[in-house]
Design a protein around this motif. Sequence first.
Motif, PDB file in Angstrom:
ATOM      1  N   THR A  82       0.808  -1.221   0.000  1.00 22.98           N
ATOM      2  CA  THR A  82       0.000   0.000   0.000  1.00 22.98           C
ATOM      3  C   THR A  82       0.842   1.271   0.000  1.00 22.98           C
ATOM      4  O   THR A  82       0.333   2.347  -0.319  1.00 22.98           O
ATOM      5  N   GLY A  83       2.104   1.149   0.390  1.00 27.43           N
ATOM      6  CA  GLY A  83       2.956   2.333   0.468  1.00 27.43           C
ATOM      7  C   GLY A  83       2.784   3.112   1.750  1.00 27.43           C
ATOM      8  O   GLY A  83       3.537   4.060   2.011  1.00 27.43           O
ATOM      9  N   SER A  84       1.824   2.730   2.568  1.00 24.44           N
ATOM     10  CA  SER A  84       1.595   3.433   3.837  1.00 24.44           C
ATOM     11  C   SER A  84       2.507   2.867   4.913  1.00 24.44           C
ATOM     12  O   SER A  84       3.063   1.776   4.781  1.00 24.44           O
ATOM     13  N   MET A  85       2.659   3.625   5.997  1.00 21.12           N
ATOM     14  CA  MET A  85       3.503   3.177   7.103  1.00 21.12           C
ATOM     15  C   MET A  85       2.754   2.117   7.923  1.00 21.12           C
ATOM     16  O   MET A  85       1.541   2.207   8.121  1.00 21.12           O
ATOM     17  N   MET A  86       3.499   1.112   8.389  1.00 24.18           N
ATOM     18  CA  MET A  86       2.885   0.029   9.157  1.00 24.18           C
ATOM     19  C   MET A  86       3.820  -0.402  10.290  1.00 24.18           C
ATOM     20  O   MET A  86       5.021  -0.142  10.256  1.00 24.18           O
TER      21      MET A  86
END
Length: 219
Positions: free
Chosen positions: A31-35
């Motif tokens: 997703t490219g989001s931070m996790m």
Amino acid sequence: MTALIGKRFVELEQQLAGLEAGVTQRQSPLTGSMMNYLDPEQLLNWSVKVTSLLERVGPEASSQLRMFVEAEKPKSMDSAFDRFKRMKAVFLAVKEDFEGGYLVSYRSLVQAEVFTSELDQAREQLSSGYKTPAAVIAGIVLETKLRDMCTALGIPLGKLDKMNADLAKAQAYNSTQQKRITAIAGVRNSAAHGKPEEFTPADVQGMIDDVERFLAAHP
């Protein structure tokens, strides 16, 4: 045994806190989001130890073990951190039940009643002037308990002195208790070999009291 399992619960809770402290932020490749990122190998290491502990607790924790194993299974789009949160919730719930005394097997309850009855019989024998059979009965109760503790810890069964040494080495109890059990075994052996001159009624009374305290400390 109970004290040893309780100690292990505390150790694994401390390791759980270490895992949580090691969580970092990484960018998701999907997703490219931070996790939240947790090392899967460290999680597996902790999981194996928890599973082993729950197996050691016995049948009374079988449903909790199944829940823990289910929580560990990956689900769609799961990360190691997602699995960790589920496993953590199950582990802490089991620890709370254990510390509250709710994971007590029916076998343990029956055995406790049997031990109490046999020690009462030993007291009756002693009060009637029969110190030798009283010492033998108390010795049998102690040896039976040590055998059960060895079985639970995977320690080979053997003579009382050997089991006593092995249990102390495994930290099931301390060296002071080990020495007291050695003394109790001495009285039991004298009684079993027909040597009543080697012990007194007071020795037998102390033996019975010590066995009772030992059972209370290691349910």
